[in-house]
Design a protein around this motif. Structure first.
Motif, PDB file in Angstrom:
ATOM      1  N   PRO A 102       0.971  -1.173   0.046  1.00 34.93           N
ATOM      2  CA  PRO A 102      -0.012  -0.007   0.047  1.00 34.93           C
ATOM      3  C   PRO A 102       0.844   1.071   0.171  1.00 34.93           C
ATOM      4  CG  PRO A 102      -0.751  -1.554   1.690  1.00 34.93           C
ATOM      5  CD  PRO A 102       0.381  -2.010   0.935  1.00 34.93           C
ATOM      6  N   GLN A 142       0.486   3.882  -2.873  1.00 33.75           N
ATOM      7  CA  GLN A 142       0.199   5.691  -2.361  1.00 33.75           C
ATOM      8  C   GLN A 142       0.943   6.494  -3.083  1.00 33.75           C
ATOM      9  OE1 GLN A 142      -2.630   6.048   0.091  1.00 33.75           O
ATOM     10  NE2 GLN A 142      -2.304   8.024  -0.517  1.00 33.75           N
ATOM     11  N   GLU A 149      -0.094   9.377  -5.635  1.00 34.49           N
ATOM     12  CA  GLU A 149      -0.109  10.978  -5.477  1.00 34.49           C
ATOM     13  C   GLU A 149       0.635  11.313  -6.328  1.00 34.49           C
ATOM     14  OE1 GLU A 149       0.911  11.811  -1.397  1.00 34.49           O
ATOM     15  OE2 GLU A 149      -0.381   9.991  -0.393  1.00 34.49           O
ATOM     16  N   LEU A 184      -5.347   2.423   1.541  1.00 34.78           N
ATOM     17  CA  LEU A 184      -4.930   3.569   0.775  1.00 34.78           C
ATOM     18  C   LEU A 184      -5.648   4.582   1.278  1.00 34.78           C
ATOM     19  CD1 LEU A 184      -5.022   2.326  -2.869  1.00 34.78           C
ATOM     20  CD2 LEU A 184      -2.950   2.563  -1.422  1.00 34.78           C
ATOM     21  N   ASP A 185      -5.124   6.070   1.423  1.00 31.01           N
ATOM     22  CA  ASP A 185      -5.672   7.168   1.743  1.00 31.01           C
ATOM     23  C   ASP A 185      -6.166   7.990   0.352  1.00 31.01           C
ATOM     24  OD1 ASP A 185      -6.562   9.704   2.847  1.00 31.01           O
ATOM     25  OD2 ASP A 185      -4.837  10.012   3.836  1.00 31.01           O
TER      26      ASP A 185
END
Length: 257
Positions: free
Chosen positions: A186, A190, A194, A220-221
């Motif tokens: 992850p 990520q 981004e 994930l954010d």
């Protein structure tokens, strides 16, 4: 040949792996003058494969030996990418490329030497130049038989596949590749999401990961990922996926349940 030049030759043989290209520019930087390089060729220690590139006499060198020189001697960002990178890491399964075509990516505006472009490597090289991802992000060192080259990690490779889709990379095939990537890290994903500048790639990546049911997606954010605004029609006559505001091929949504 003088003892000094013979010693330099032995040093070169001991430090540079078989199967790799030696560029004239790099050799010169290491203290092997052009005249000395010519002497080595006349003595049949080396042979030319194009202007500015040598290999050991009788050595078998494939495109990876050329990529090794581009990366380690010339400092270029070109690397095995997309399906080729997945295949080299055993991630392509039955979708492996035929031995007749490989995919390389490199940074936009960065060229490759004429010897690399013109040499007959025995296969077709498709070289994409793009800056949709930072040049060094998401690359890994892959150890081959005699040397190491930088290739796209699985996460970056699948994004490169999506960059090529759907024009030169069928989306159904990318989904089948994505299904096999159940252990992506992850943190790596990520950073790539981004940094990625392609809204199309990011939306398709998340859509396919969700469709494949990968657990790493939950870590994930996505608040930190810019998915852009407005709709994206990936294919004509497809099915609209409201969550990701994309139109995808009908066959991708046909078995969704």
């Amino acid at each position: 040949m003088s003892t000094k030049n013979e010693s330099k030759l032995n040093s070169l043989f001991s430090t540079q792996p078989l199967g790799s290209v030696l560029t004239s520019a790099w050799l010169k930087e290491q203290g092997y003058s052009l005249s000395l390089q010519k002497r080595y060729k006349r003595s049949q220690w080396f042979e030319s494969i194009g202007s500015g590139a040598l290999i050991r006499h009788g050595d078998e060198v494939d495109y990876l030996g050329g990529v090794y020189a581009l990366q380690s001697q010339l400092g270029l960002s070109v690397h095995p990418a997309a399906k080729t990178a997945l295949s080299l890491q055993g991630k392509a399964h039955y979708l492996e490329l035929s031995a007749k075509k490989v995919q390389l990516f490199g940074y936009q505006g960065e060229g490759t030497p004429l010897w690399f472009r013109k040499h007959d490597w025995g296969l077709v090289i498709e070289h994409q130049k793009t800056s949709f991802l930072p040049a060094e992000l998401g690359l890994i060192d892959l150890e081959l038989k005699r040397f190491t080259v930088k290739v796209s990690s699985p996460a970056r490779a699948i994004m490169e596949c999506l960059y090529l889709a759907p024009k030169s990379q069928p989306l159904m095939e990318v989904f089948e590749l994505m299904e096999g990537l159940n252990n992506l890290r992850p943190a790596v994903v990520q950073k790539l999401l981004e940094a990625c500048s392609s809204v199309k790639v990011k939306r398709l990546f998340l859509y396919l990961a969700e469709k494949a049911g990968h657990d790493w997606l939950n870590y994930l954010d996505l608040k930190k990922v810019d998915l852009g605004a407005g709709k994206r029609s990936i294919v004509k006559g497809g099915v609209y996926v409201a969550k990701y505001k994309i139109t995808v091929p009908q066959e991708l949504e046909a078995d969704r349940g």
